[in-house]
Design a protein around this motif. Structure first.
Motif, PDB file in Angstrom:
ATOM      1  N   ASN A   1      16.170  12.717  20.636  1.00 58.45           N
ATOM      2  CA  ASN A   1      15.428  12.730  19.373  1.00 58.45           C
ATOM      3  C   ASN A   1      14.301  11.724  19.412  1.00 58.45           C
ATOM      4  O   ASN A   1      14.464  10.633  19.948  1.00 58.45           O
ATOM      5  N   ALA A   2      13.187  12.113  18.812  1.00 55.45           N
ATOM      6  CA  ALA A   2      12.076  11.175  18.709  1.00 55.45           C
ATOM      7  C   ALA A   2      11.728  11.001  17.242  1.00 55.45           C
ATOM      8  O   ALA A   2      11.566  11.984  16.527  1.00 55.45           O
ATOM      9  N   ASP A   3      11.649   9.760  16.801  1.00 53.38           N
ATOM     10  CA  ASP A   3      11.228   9.471  15.430  1.00 53.38           C
ATOM     11  C   ASP A   3      10.055   8.523  15.470  1.00 53.38           C
ATOM     12  O   ASP A   3      10.049   7.560  16.232  1.00 53.38           O
TER      13      ASP A   3
ATOM     14  N   MET B   1       0.848  -1.198   0.000  1.00 55.49           N
ATOM     15  CA  MET B   1       0.000   0.000   0.000  1.00 55.49           C
ATOM     16  C   MET B   1       0.878   1.240   0.000  1.00 55.49           C
ATOM     17  O   MET B   1       1.783   1.388  -0.805  1.00 55.49           O
ATOM     18  N   SER B   2       0.738   2.125   0.991  1.00 59.81           N
ATOM     19  CA  SER B   2       1.452   3.399   0.920  1.00 59.81           C
ATOM     20  C   SER B   2       2.854   3.300   1.507  1.00 59.81           C
ATOM     21  O   SER B   2       3.175   2.403   2.266  1.00 59.81           O
ATOM     22  N   GLU B   3       3.658   4.253   1.137  1.00 56.73           N
ATOM     23  CA  GLU B   3       5.007   4.419   1.689  1.00 56.73           C
ATOM     24  C   GLU B   3       4.909   4.745   3.173  1.00 56.73           C
ATOM     25  O   GLU B   3       3.977   5.430   3.590  1.00 56.73           O
ATOM     26  N   PRO B   4       5.880   4.294   3.984  1.00 57.93           N
ATOM     27  CA  PRO B   4       5.851   4.707   5.390  1.00 57.93           C
ATOM     28  C   PRO B   4       6.008   6.231   5.526  1.00 57.93           C
ATOM     29  O   PRO B   4       6.676   6.857   4.715  1.00 57.93           O
ATOM     30  N   ILE B   5       5.382   6.794   6.555  1.00 61.68           N
ATOM     31  CA  ILE B   5       5.528   8.228   6.810  1.00 61.68           C
ATOM     32  C   ILE B   5       6.385   8.395   8.047  1.00 61.68           C
ATOM     33  O   ILE B   5       6.229   7.666   9.024  1.00 61.68           O
ATOM     34  N   LYS B   6       7.315   9.349   7.964  1.00 61.51           N
ATOM     35  CA  LYS B   6       8.207   9.544   9.099  1.00 61.51           C
ATOM     36  C   LYS B   6       8.008  10.926   9.711  1.00 61.51           C
ATOM     37  O   LYS B   6       7.875  11.907   9.006  1.00 61.51           O
ATOM     38  N   PHE B   7       7.988  10.948  11.034  1.00 62.78           N
ATOM     39  CA  PHE B   7       7.960  12.229  11.748  1.00 62.78           C
ATOM     40  C   PHE B   7       9.196  12.311  12.625  1.00 62.78           C
ATOM     41  O   PHE B   7       9.596  11.327  13.235  1.00 62.78           O
ATOM     42  N   HIS B   8       9.754  13.491  12.671  1.00 63.81           N
ATOM     43  CA  HIS B   8      10.935  13.656  13.518  1.00 63.81           C
ATOM     44  C   HIS B   8      10.744  14.841  14.483  1.00 63.81           C
ATOM     45  O   HIS B   8      10.220  15.871  14.097  1.00 63.81           O
ATOM     46  N   PHE B   9      11.201  14.663  15.719  1.00 67.18           N
ATOM     47  CA  PHE B   9      11.106  15.748  16.705  1.00 67.18           C
ATOM     48  C   PHE B   9      12.397  15.846  17.506  1.00 67.18           C
ATOM     49  O   PHE B   9      12.986  14.832  17.871  1.00 67.18           O
ATOM     50  N   ASP B  10      12.819  17.064  17.761  1.00 64.71           N
ATOM     51  CA  ASP B  10      13.896  17.278  18.721  1.00 64.71           C
ATOM     52  C   ASP B  10      13.233  17.487  20.067  1.00 64.71           C
ATOM     53  O   ASP B  10      12.406  18.374  20.212  1.00 64.71           O
ATOM     54  N   VAL B  11      13.611  16.667  21.024  1.00 65.82           N
ATOM     55  CA  VAL B  11      13.024  16.828  22.363  1.00 65.82           C
ATOM     56  C   VAL B  11      14.007  17.633  23.212  1.00 65.82           C
ATOM     57  O   VAL B  11      15.107  17.174  23.506  1.00 65.82           O
ATOM     58  N   ASP B  12      13.586  18.822  23.544  1.00 70.54           N
ATOM     59  CA  ASP B  12      14.445  19.775  24.237  1.00 70.54           C
ATOM     60  C   ASP B  12      14.588  19.404  25.713  1.00 70.54           C
ATOM     61  O   ASP B  12      13.608  19.332  26.440  1.00 70.54           O
TER      62      ASP B  12
ATOM     63  N   VAL C   1       6.047   2.581  14.618  1.00 74.94           N
ATOM     64  CA  VAL C   1       7.285   2.388  15.363  1.00 74.94           C
ATOM     65  C   VAL C   1       7.747   3.730  15.927  1.00 74.94           C
ATOM     66  O   VAL C   1       7.755   4.741  15.223  1.00 74.94           O
ATOM     67  N   ILE C   2       8.100   3.715  17.223  1.00 69.26           N
ATOM     68  CA  ILE C   2       8.558   4.936  17.888  1.00 69.26           C
ATOM     69  C   ILE C   2      10.003   4.697  18.330  1.00 69.26           C
ATOM     70  O   ILE C   2      10.284   3.718  19.020  1.00 69.26           O
ATOM     71  N   ILE C   3      10.901   5.573  17.899  1.00 68.20           N
ATOM     72  CA  ILE C   3      12.302   5.431  18.304  1.00 68.20           C
ATOM     73  C   ILE C   3      12.720   6.672  19.077  1.00 68.20           C
ATOM     74  O   ILE C   3      12.667   7.791  18.560  1.00 68.20           O
ATOM     75  N   LEU C   4      13.110   6.442  20.333  1.00 68.38           N
ATOM     76  CA  LEU C   4      13.523   7.560  21.175  1.00 68.38           C
ATOM     77  C   LEU C   4      15.004   7.379  21.501  1.00 68.38           C
ATOM     78  O   LEU C   4      15.387   6.395  22.132  1.00 68.38           O
ATOM     79  N   ALA C   5      15.825   8.317  21.034  1.00 74.37           N
ATOM     80  CA  ALA C   5      17.266   8.153  21.223  1.00 74.37           C
ATOM     81  C   ALA C   5      17.843   9.356  21.951  1.00 74.37           C
ATOM     82  O   ALA C   5      17.547  10.494  21.603  1.00 74.37           O
ATOM     83  N   ASP C   6      18.639   9.088  22.984  1.00 77.27           N
ATOM     84  CA  ASP C   6      19.265  10.199  23.705  1.00 77.27           C
ATOM     85  C   ASP C   6      20.751   9.938  23.917  1.00 77.27           C
ATOM     86  O   ASP C   6      21.228   8.824  23.723  1.00 77.27           O
ATOM     87  N   ARG C   7      21.474  10.984  24.280  1.00 72.65           N
ATOM     88  CA  ARG C   7      22.898  10.849  24.580  1.00 72.65           C
ATOM     89  C   ARG C   7      23.114  11.144  26.072  1.00 72.65           C
ATOM     90  O   ARG C   7      24.066  11.798  26.460  1.00 72.65           O
TER      91      ARG C   7
END
Ligand SMILES: Nc1ncnc2c1ncn2[C@@H]1O[C@H](COP(=O)(O)OP(=O)(O)OP(=O)(O)O)[C@@H](O)[C@H]1O
Ligand code: SF4
Ligand code: SF4
Ligand SMILES: [Mg+2]
Lengths: 433, 140
Positions: free
Chosen positions: B62-64, B1-12, B73-79
């Motif tokens: 970062n949140a994707d 069906m459709s292409e995946p849609i991606k959202f990106h956020f910088d979490v301050d 799918v939710i990917i939350l990555a921090d340093r």
């Protein structure tokens, strides 16, 4: 939805297209098109925010004029409790009630009275074991409408009980018929004296009932001037108010919740605060709360767009007014079942969830559109300047995908294009040299 | 069906008062796509908890979010500081949240367990001193 009758409308010739309202509409319902603002009927929830903040007074609320009802044999006034807070040095609600009789009404039934009954039944309802908590008040039609459009998951949390305005009209008409058996149904009209445009649209497009028992909605701001005059002559008010502090308190934020005699509640006012609270509730926060009272207007109904007095002054006056009132003056008949609420007090029909925010009924199509929105959004500068007529760059990208906008209306994109044209021209002239 | 849609956020991480905003935005966009209400709720609760954790425990990140038909799918990555003992962190009631956020109701030690409960799959990768990546999947 297309035959939804709104109260809030635009006076086109007054609008300067300044975008003040565009930016602050809580449902992003307003755009500037051809130099003036346009309201999307599907999205508008008649909150009155745009009426309050338009610097040119170009947004107005449509309501009924008292004149329209002069031929009815029996006119009932249903004053909202917020009305009591509009008068300076008011010692007693009795003056307002008597003033309304002076204005030509045949009967006055306080909405505050119905509110006390609603409060008592809400206390019973909250004791039911099988209900979604926290229960969210449905008395403010803006909030109920907002939930139906933006918070599908919370529809079941709304209190499915007819609000005080509806109950007041029902009870008042019933009493009138009993007192005056000679009257026919069509001789009677029940007119609500409203603090806000949302109640006007509630009566035209009721929530929870098929047809509202309220026949017309007058505005506090208009009745106020009639009343001030008629109240002047009253020395010893003849008619007396029948509400306690519970009923009167419904006029300002927190009043409905406090009347539940249960401290596990939250009350918020102002549409933006209410949206924040709903977002939190939807995330599963506040699950230990029993009740949430939300009022779209700052300060509660005293802050409605059709009132005359500043909401905080009105609230202070109400505090003085209710000081010597009994807690409540209206009680419901005793019942063995502590969770009892009569069927006629409950909604006849459920609130319909109308997903106006949805891009397409087909999820695959909606995903495609969302991908297009993302791509278009990336082209924009993300400044939310409003020059295109939409509240944000994102909203504008949505408009374009819905064929309601043209990317060239973005001044940044336009500037790029002009620059390119300019360059081409320059190159052309160079090649001629 | 459709292409995946991606959202990106910088979490301050410096702005505590805006913590949780990314999940509100994701919720909005999922509604526009017409994802069922209960799925939206699971995604936004799980993402909210993870987002708050990044702000409280890891100074932001970062949140994707990737949306496909039938799957989010939710990917939350921090340093941030990383999690030394993941199993312990997953225990209900375990929390190292500082006092100042406890008064706001955080620090019950329920965030990670709830993220697991609300999603169909959750994976935590963490290196002490380098950061943490939480990947959650919600199927529908
Ligand atoms: N992204 C992260 N980086 C570093 N440590 C983390 C991270 N996320 C969680 N932790 C650690 O795991 C513990 C448990 O997390 P969890 O979300 O379950 O509870 P909490 O955040 O302390 O409280 P609550 O979520 O109930 O408000 C945290 O106290 C913290 O020590
Ligand atoms: S605030 Fe809205 S209605 Fe008023 S002038 Fe500006 S654009 Fe027009
Ligand atoms: S009344 Fe409220 S919802 Fe309707 S257009 Fe005005 S600000 Fe928007
Ligand atoms: Mg947490």
């Amino acid at each position: 939805m297309s035959n939804f009758k709104h109260s809030v409308f635009l006076l086109e010739d007054k609008c300067k297209g300044c975008t003040n309202c565009v930016k602050r509409c809580p449902t992003e319902a307003i755009r500037i098109q051809n130099g003036h603002s346009v309201i999307d009927e599907e999205r508008c929830i008649d909150c009155g925010e745009c009426i309050r903040l338009c610097p040119y007074k170009a947004k107005k609320a449509l309501y009924d004029k008292l004149d329209k009802y002069k031929d009815y044999k029996y006119k009932i006034a249903l004053p909202a409790p917020a009305l009591y807070g509009q008068f300076d040095h008011l010692e007693d609600v009795d003056y307002v009630i008597s003033g309304l009789y002076e204005c030509g009404f045949d009967y006055v039934f306080e909405v505050a009275k119905a509110a006390e009954i609603v409060s008592e039944y809400t206390r019973n309802y909250l004791k039911r074991p099988d209900i979604e908590k926290p229960v969210i008040s449905s008395a403010c039609p803006v909030i109920a409408r907002l939930i139906s459009k933006r918070f599908p998951y919370l529809c079941d949390n709304l209190l499915p009980m007819i609000p005080p305005i509806e109950l007041a009209a029902k009870l008042a008409k019933k009493e009138a018929m009993e007192k005056h058996p000679e009257l026919k149904e069509e001789d009677i009209c029940a007119l609500f004296i409203s603090p806000c445009p949302a109640k006007v649209s509630y009566v035209r497009n009721p929530i929870g009932v098929e047809k509202s028992s309220v026949d017309g909605v007058l505005s506090i701001s208009e009745i106020y001037f009639l009343l001030v005059n008629s109240m002047k002559n009253i020395v010893n008010p003849e008619h007396s108010a029948q509400t306690g502090l519970v009923g009167v308190s419904w006029a300002s934020s927190g009043g409905e919740a406090k009347a539940l005699f249960n401290d596990r509640y939250l009350s918020a006012d102002g549409i933006e605060n209410c949206i924040k609270v709903l977002d939190e509730v939807e995330n599963g926060n506040f699950s230990s709360l029993e009740f949430i009272e939300l009022n779209a207007c700052n300060g509660g109904c005293v802050g409605g767009a059709l009132t005359v007095e500043n909401p905080y002054i009105a609230k202070a006056r109400l505090q003085t007014l209710r000081r010597y009132l009994p807690v409540t003056q209206n009680h419901v008949p005793k019942n063995d079942d502590p969770t009892f609420v009569p069927t006629e007090h409950m909604w006849e029909k459920e609130l319909e969830y109308s997903p106006v925010m949805q891009l397409d009924a087909d999820m695959g199509e909606a995903m495609k559109k969302m991908a297009d929105i993302q791509a278009i959004y990336e082209m924009f500068p993300h400044l939310d300047c409003g020059a295109c007529g939409a509240p944000t760059c994102r909203a504008f990208a949505e408009d374009i995908v819905k064929h309601n906008g043209n990317a060239n209306d973005c001044i940044f994109i336009m500037r790029e294009k002009i620059r390119e044209l300019y360059k081409e021209k320059e190159n052309d002239s160079k090649s001629v040299d | 069906m459709s292409e995946p849609i991606k959202f990106h956020f910088d979490v301050d991480g410096d702005n505590f008062s805006s913590a949780g905003e990314a999940s509100v935005q994701v919720k909005r966009m999922l509604r526009q796509i017409g994802i069922p209400a209960d799925v939206i709720r699971r995604v936004s609760v799980a993402m909210y908890e993870g987002e708050i954790n990044m702000v409280i425990h890891a100074d932001g990140g970062n949140a994707d979010v990737v949306v496909e038909p039938g799957k989010i799918v939710i990917i939350l990555a921090d340093r941030g500081p990383g999690i030394a003992d993941i199993e312990l962190a997953m225990t209900e009631g375990y929390s190292t949240a500082p006092e100042n956020v406890r008064s706001l109701g955080f620090g019950a030690g329920m965030g990670l367990p709830n993220m697991k409960r609300y999603t169909d799959d959750m994976k935590i990768e963490s290196v002490v001193g380098q950061g943490t990546t939480v990947t959650m999947t919600v199927l529908f």
